[in-house]
Design a protein around this motif. Structure first.
Motif, PDB file in Angstrom:
ATOM      1  N   ASN A 156       0.803  -1.235   0.000  1.00 13.49           N
ATOM      2  CA  ASN A 156       0.000   0.000   0.000  1.00 13.49           C
ATOM      3  C   ASN A 156       0.833   1.282   0.000  1.00 13.49           C
ATOM      4  O   ASN A 156       0.278   2.372   0.112  1.00 13.49           O
ATOM      5  N   SER A 157       2.141   1.173  -0.155  1.00 11.50           N
ATOM      6  CA  SER A 157       2.985   2.363  -0.015  1.00 11.50           C
ATOM      7  C   SER A 157       2.913   3.268  -1.240  1.00 11.50           C
ATOM      8  O   SER A 157       2.595   2.835  -2.351  1.00 11.50           O
ATOM      9  N   GLU A 227       6.113   4.906   5.374  1.00  9.41           N
ATOM     10  CA  GLU A 227       5.269   6.038   5.752  1.00  9.41           C
ATOM     11  C   GLU A 227       4.652   5.713   7.120  1.00  9.41           C
ATOM     12  O   GLU A 227       3.935   4.725   7.244  1.00  9.41           O
ATOM     13  N   GLN A 230       0.281   5.755   6.120  1.00 11.80           N
ATOM     14  CA  GLN A 230       0.332   5.682   4.664  1.00 11.80           C
ATOM     15  C   GLN A 230      -0.647   6.663   4.041  1.00 11.80           C
ATOM     16  O   GLN A 230      -1.769   6.831   4.520  1.00 11.80           O
TER      17      GLN A 230
END
Length: 443
Positions: A156-157, A227, A230
């Protein structure tokens, strides 16, 4: 929440424009002919003025801004202190490459970031142009320091649109499709996603560390880049304990821990840095977006011994740390302190939760998550699957009603809220109530 001074009325306005007389329409016709279709704006209006929590377009429509130029205009899009600093700096000189003929404002920004970032160790800072450039340079610095190649990022980055950062970014469309091949030696680890995996932070970290050790190997790994919350991936807040466990593993194994604070940093989450919520001290921090009040600037700040690893001349760029952008950053960072924007972000979160948490009674609203003025709402359908249709419909209804809303998530099913930290309370509540009504009407 204390109101500040604004030069524009802080509310939604709909202009009465005669058919064929729309300046927005004329500008859009010019855009279609002059600009690639890959750059298709979300807002139908062309902005001519902005202040506090509103944007005004060429036809005179006024929108409540819940985007902040994607978390950039935290101090406002026309902050008087930033404007004055830009004017003063530009009146003397607009550019002289710091690598060739240096200037004080670059040093001043570096000193400020060295002081503001987590940890009391000696730090140094390099200034650059964009978030993606900051991430690329953080990887370069980590590789130079460790003499290792591999980079670990997460499900999901999002880290940028350059070749290396596209490899680091998870989402294919629209960021990566058709643009390969990508940089090598980038590995993707599982991220803590409490809503979906149900794991504690410690359990999620153990899963991640097992993958890294078995599929990459600490002996090959230069850095882990994460992150702390995110962004494009869905405003995902990892379970408590996840970040400290990953950071501790990195420290124990000679791996550089890089916190990508480009969207979540600089007061956005109610603290100076998102890692501060769990007292994590990164080796390197990547910084951009809100740093200069809208002027293009980014940075990598980190441990002095790591930052000094590249050879002389190994870091830099023609425009990196432009003097006008640096002057804007000094002013913007000063405004964040003077106006206590971390505290103001905490006040924004309280108001957001007060206005929106009643929506949790709807089965379609799976979660409201985040910190400060970085809050996401995830939507699901009757089967508990991602509900992109509701997300899109609610965002469009908001736009039609005069509120600019951004969406995100790998499944396109998250609304993200990124209001300017200087938005007035009445404007914030007006926009949130329009959003709540849009969600209820489309659920």
């Amino acid at each position: 929440m204390k109101d500040l001074e604004y030069h524009l009325e802080q509310t939604v306005k709909k202009a009465d424009v005669e058919t064929g007389g729309s300046l927005n329409q004329q500008l859009d016709e010019r855009r279609v002919k002059a600009v690639p279709r890959a750059l298709t704006p979300g807002l139908p209006g062309y902005v001519v003025d902005a202040d506090g929590g509103v944007l005004v377009d060429a036809d005179g429509n006024s929108y409540i801004d819940f985007a902040s130029g994607i978390a950039v205009t935290s101090v406002g899009a026309s902050n008087p202190a930033v404007v004055a600093a830009v004017q003063e700096s530009a009146a003397h000189f607009t550019h002289t490459c710091f690598m060739v003929s240096p200037y004080e404002s670059y040093v001043a920004v570096a000193e400020k970031l060295n002081a503001l970032t987590p940890g009391d160790h000696e730090k140094k800072t390099v200034l650059l142009n964009s978030g993606a450039e900051a991430v690329e340079n953080a990887v370069k610095i980590a590789r130079a320091y460790t003499k290792k190649d591999a980079v670990v990022v997460f499900d999901n980055s999002y880290h940028g649109r350059t070749n290396l950062t596209m490899a680091m970014t998870a989402k294919n469309t629209p960021y990566k499709t058709g643009f390969g091949p990508f940089a090598t030696e980038v590995y993707r680890a599982p991220m803590s996603y409490p809503l979906r995996d149900g794991l504690t932070g410690e359990a999620a970290a153990a899963r991640t560390i097992h993958m890294i050790e078995k599929e990459v190997g600490a002996e090959n790994l230069a850095c882990v880049v994460i992150e702390p919350i995110q962004g494009e991936g869905g405003f995902i807040v990892p379970a408590e304990g996840f970040l400290p466990a990953i950071a501790a593993w990195c420290k124990d194994n000679g791996v550089v821990f890089v916190a990508d604070e480009i969207q979540a940093g600089l007061a956005r989450t109610g603290k100076w840095w998102a890692v501060d919520h769990e007292s994590v001290v990164p080796d390197l921090v990547t910084i951009a977006k809100g740093i200069a009040g809208g002027m293009p600037l980014s940075a990598v700040t980190g441990r002095a011994e790591i930052m000094d690893a590249p050879v002389v001349g190994g870091l830099g760029g023609t425009y990196g740390g432009n003097p006008v952008a640096c002057a804007a950053a000094v002013a913007a960072l000063g405004q964040m302190e003077e106006l206590d924007l971390p505290g103001r972000a905490q006040e924004i979160e309280k108001i957001v939760r007060e206005e929106l948490e009643p929506l949790l009674e709807l089965p379609e609203v799976a979660e409201i998550r985040g910190h400060g003025a970085m809050i996401g709402l995830e939507f699901v359908d009757a089967d508990g699957k991602p509900n992109a249709a509701l997300t899109k419909a609610a965002a469009k209804a908001c736009m039609d009603a005069g509120v600019l809303i951004l969406t995100c998530g790998m499944d396109y099913n998250v609304i993200r809220l990124l209001p300017p930290l200087v938005i007035p309370e009445a404007t914030l509540r007006e926009g949130l109530r329009i959003l709540a009504a849009a969600i209820r009407d489309n659920a």
